[in-house]
Design a protein around this motif. Structure first.
Motif, PDB file in Angstrom:
ATOM      1  N   VAL A  14      30.659 106.235  50.626  1.00 46.70           N
ATOM      2  CA  VAL A  14      29.935 105.527  51.683  1.00 46.70           C
ATOM      3  C   VAL A  14      30.726 104.317  52.167  1.00 46.70           C
ATOM      4  O   VAL A  14      30.868 104.092  53.378  1.00 46.70           O
ATOM      5  CB  VAL A  14      28.529 105.108  51.188  1.00 46.70           C
ATOM      6  N   LYS A  15      31.258 103.555  51.230  1.00 44.08           N
ATOM      7  CA  LYS A  15      32.047 102.369  51.579  1.00 44.08           C
ATOM      8  C   LYS A  15      33.284 102.775  52.386  1.00 44.08           C
ATOM      9  O   LYS A  15      33.633 102.121  53.367  1.00 44.08           O
ATOM     10  CB  LYS A  15      32.463 101.646  50.297  1.00 44.08           C
ATOM     11  N   GLY A  16      33.909 103.867  51.987  1.00 40.67           N
ATOM     12  CA  GLY A  16      35.088 104.347  52.692  1.00 40.67           C
ATOM     13  C   GLY A  16      34.774 104.785  54.111  1.00 40.67           C
ATOM     14  O   GLY A  16      35.519 104.496  55.050  1.00 40.67           O
ATOM     15  N   LYS A  17      33.644 105.484  54.282  1.00 37.58           N
ATOM     16  CA  LYS A  17      33.242 105.918  55.626  1.00 37.58           C
ATOM     17  C   LYS A  17      32.994 104.716  56.524  1.00 37.58           C
ATOM     18  O   LYS A  17      33.391 104.697  57.691  1.00 37.58           O
ATOM     19  CB  LYS A  17      31.980 106.786  55.561  1.00 37.58           C
ATOM     20  N   ARG A  24      38.375 102.043  62.926  1.00 39.54           N
ATOM     21  CA  ARG A  24      38.547 102.790  64.173  1.00 39.54           C
ATOM     22  C   ARG A  24      37.987 102.001  65.348  1.00 39.54           C
ATOM     23  O   ARG A  24      38.587 101.951  66.422  1.00 39.54           O
ATOM     24  CB  ARG A  24      37.846 104.150  64.069  1.00 39.54           C
ATOM     25  N   ALA A  25      36.851 101.345  65.148  1.00 37.46           N
ATOM     26  CA  ALA A  25      36.206 100.600  66.229  1.00 37.46           C
ATOM     27  C   ALA A  25      37.039  99.407  66.695  1.00 37.46           C
ATOM     28  O   ALA A  25      37.089  99.121  67.892  1.00 37.46           O
ATOM     29  CB  ALA A  25      34.823 100.119  65.781  1.00 37.46           C
ATOM     30  N   VAL A  26      37.684  98.747  65.745  1.00 35.12           N
ATOM     31  CA  VAL A  26      38.470  97.566  66.116  1.00 35.12           C
ATOM     32  C   VAL A  26      39.950  97.889  66.326  1.00 35.12           C
ATOM     33  O   VAL A  26      40.740  97.015  66.665  1.00 35.12           O
ATOM     34  CB  VAL A  26      38.325  96.423  65.079  1.00 35.12           C
ATOM     35  N   GLY A  27      40.324  99.141  66.113  1.00 38.19           N
ATOM     36  CA  GLY A  27      41.705  99.544  66.332  1.00 38.19           C
ATOM     37  C   GLY A  27      42.644  99.151  65.200  1.00 38.19           C
ATOM     38  O   GLY A  27      43.837  98.998  65.402  1.00 38.19           O
ATOM     39  N   ASN A  28      42.107  99.001  63.988  1.00 33.53           N
ATOM     40  CA  ASN A  28      42.904  98.608  62.828  1.00 33.53           C
ATOM     41  C   ASN A  28      43.235  99.867  62.021  1.00 33.53           C
ATOM     42  O   ASN A  28      42.411 100.370  61.263  1.00 33.53           O
ATOM     43  CB  ASN A  28      42.124  97.603  61.983  1.00 33.53           C
ATOM     44  N   GLU A  29      44.455 100.376  62.184  1.00 29.35           N
ATOM     45  CA  GLU A  29      44.855 101.619  61.522  1.00 29.35           C
ATOM     46  C   GLU A  29      44.898 101.477  60.002  1.00 29.35           C
ATOM     47  O   GLU A  29      44.589 102.427  59.280  1.00 29.35           O
ATOM     48  CB  GLU A  29      46.214 102.078  62.040  1.00 29.35           C
ATOM     49  N   ARG A  30      45.293 100.311  59.524  1.00 31.46           N
ATOM     50  CA  ARG A  30      45.363 100.099  58.076  1.00 31.46           C
ATOM     51  C   ARG A  30      43.970 100.200  57.450  1.00 31.46           C
ATOM     52  O   ARG A  30      43.790 100.842  56.419  1.00 31.46           O
ATOM     53  CB  ARG A  30      45.983  98.742  57.782  1.00 31.46           C
ATOM     54  N   MET A  31      42.990  99.556  58.079  1.00 32.55           N
ATOM     55  CA  MET A  31      41.630  99.607  57.555  1.00 32.55           C
ATOM     56  C   MET A  31      41.099 101.042  57.596  1.00 32.55           C
ATOM     57  O   MET A  31      40.421 101.484  56.672  1.00 32.55           O
ATOM     58  CB  MET A  31      40.704  98.682  58.358  1.00 32.55           C
ATOM     59  N   GLU A  32      41.423 101.754  58.653  1.00 27.69           N
ATOM     60  CA  GLU A  32      41.024 103.154  58.781  1.00 27.69           C
ATOM     61  C   GLU A  32      41.600 103.974  57.621  1.00 27.69           C
ATOM     62  O   GLU A  32      40.892 104.766  56.994  1.00 27.69           O
ATOM     63  CB  GLU A  32      41.569 103.715  60.095  1.00 27.69           C
ATOM     64  N   ALA A  33      42.875 103.772  57.336  1.00 28.66           N
ATOM     65  CA  ALA A  33      43.545 104.500  56.257  1.00 28.66           C
ATOM     66  C   ALA A  33      42.949 104.136  54.902  1.00 28.66           C
ATOM     67  O   ALA A  33      42.760 105.008  54.043  1.00 28.66           O
ATOM     68  CB  ALA A  33      45.037 104.209  56.279  1.00 28.66           C
ATOM     69  N   GLU A  34      42.649 102.856  54.699  1.00 32.45           N
ATOM     70  CA  GLU A  34      42.025 102.433  53.443  1.00 32.45           C
ATOM     71  C   GLU A  34      40.669 103.102  53.272  1.00 32.45           C
ATOM     72  O   GLU A  34      40.300 103.498  52.168  1.00 32.45           O
ATOM     73  CB  GLU A  34      41.867 100.920  53.410  1.00 32.45           C
ATOM     74  N   ARG A  36      39.737 106.016  54.497  1.00 30.41           N
ATOM     75  CA  ARG A  36      39.958 107.429  54.137  1.00 30.41           C
ATOM     76  C   ARG A  36      40.362 107.560  52.671  1.00 30.41           C
ATOM     77  O   ARG A  36      39.928 108.484  51.979  1.00 30.41           O
ATOM     78  CB  ARG A  36      41.021 108.047  55.037  1.00 30.41           C
ATOM     79  N   MET A  37      41.164 106.605  52.185  1.00 32.72           N
ATOM     80  CA  MET A  37      41.592 106.632  50.793  1.00 32.72           C
ATOM     81  C   MET A  37      40.399 106.442  49.850  1.00 32.72           C
ATOM     82  O   MET A  37      40.264 107.142  48.849  1.00 32.72           O
ATOM     83  CB  MET A  37      42.637 105.549  50.532  1.00 32.72           C
ATOM     84  N   GLU A  38      39.524 105.502  50.190  1.00 34.17           N
ATOM     85  CA  GLU A  38      38.334 105.283  49.356  1.00 34.17           C
ATOM     86  C   GLU A  38      37.440 106.509  49.348  1.00 34.17           C
ATOM     87  O   GLU A  38      36.876 106.861  48.316  1.00 34.17           O
ATOM     88  CB  GLU A  38      37.553 104.064  49.844  1.00 34.17           C
ATOM     89  N   GLN A  39      37.305 107.156  50.494  1.00 32.13           N
ATOM     90  CA  GLN A  39      36.513 108.380  50.548  1.00 32.13           C
ATOM     91  C   GLN A  39      37.112 109.442  49.636  1.00 32.13           C
ATOM     92  O   GLN A  39      36.387 110.128  48.914  1.00 32.13           O
ATOM     93  CB  GLN A  39      36.455 108.930  51.972  1.00 32.13           C
ATOM     94  N   ASP A  43      35.406 111.306  46.547  1.00 29.19           N
ATOM     95  CA  ASP A  43      35.328 112.764  46.492  1.00 29.19           C
ATOM     96  C   ASP A  43      35.877 113.283  45.166  1.00 29.19           C
ATOM     97  O   ASP A  43      35.286 114.163  44.542  1.00 29.19           O
ATOM     98  CB  ASP A  43      36.113 113.402  47.647  1.00 29.19           C
ATOM     99  N   ALA A  44      37.015 112.734  44.751  1.00 24.12           N
ATOM    100  CA  ALA A  44      37.641 113.167  43.500  1.00 24.12           C
ATOM    101  C   ALA A  44      36.743 112.853  42.305  1.00 24.12           C
ATOM    102  O   ALA A  44      36.581 113.671  41.401  1.00 24.12           O
ATOM    103  CB  ALA A  44      38.998 112.509  43.336  1.00 24.12           C
TER     104      ALA A  44
END
Length: 57
Positions: A14-17, A24-34, A36-39, A43-44
Motif C-alpha cells: 500500500v505504501k509503495g502504491k 507520478r503526479a509530481v513528476g519525480n521518477e525516483r519516488m516512482e521507482a522507490e 515500485r520497489m516497495e511494492q 509482494d515478495a
C-alpha cells in the motif's frame, strides 16, 4: 508471527502504491521507482508467507 509478516507485506504494498502515485503526479521518477520497489518487497513478503502457509497444512 506469520500474521505480522503478512500485515507488514500488505503495508509495504500500500505504501509503495501511494509513493508511486505521488511520484507520478509530481513528476519525480525516483519516488516512482522507490514506490515500485516497495511494492515488490511487499509482494515478495506476501508470497513467502503464502508458501509457508501452504507447507504448514
Amino acid at each position: 508471527m506469520a500474521g505480522d509478516q503478512k500485515a507488514k507485506g500488505k503495508k509495504e504494498q500500500v505504501k509503495g502504491k501511494a509513493k508511486e502515485a505521488v511520484g507520478r503526479a509530481v513528476g519525480n521518477e525516483r519516488m516512482e521507482a522507490e514506490g515500485r520497489m516497495e511494492q515488490s518487497k511487499g509482494d515478495a513478503r506476501q508470497a513467502k508467507e503464502k508458501a509457508k502457509d501452504t507447507f504448514k497444512h
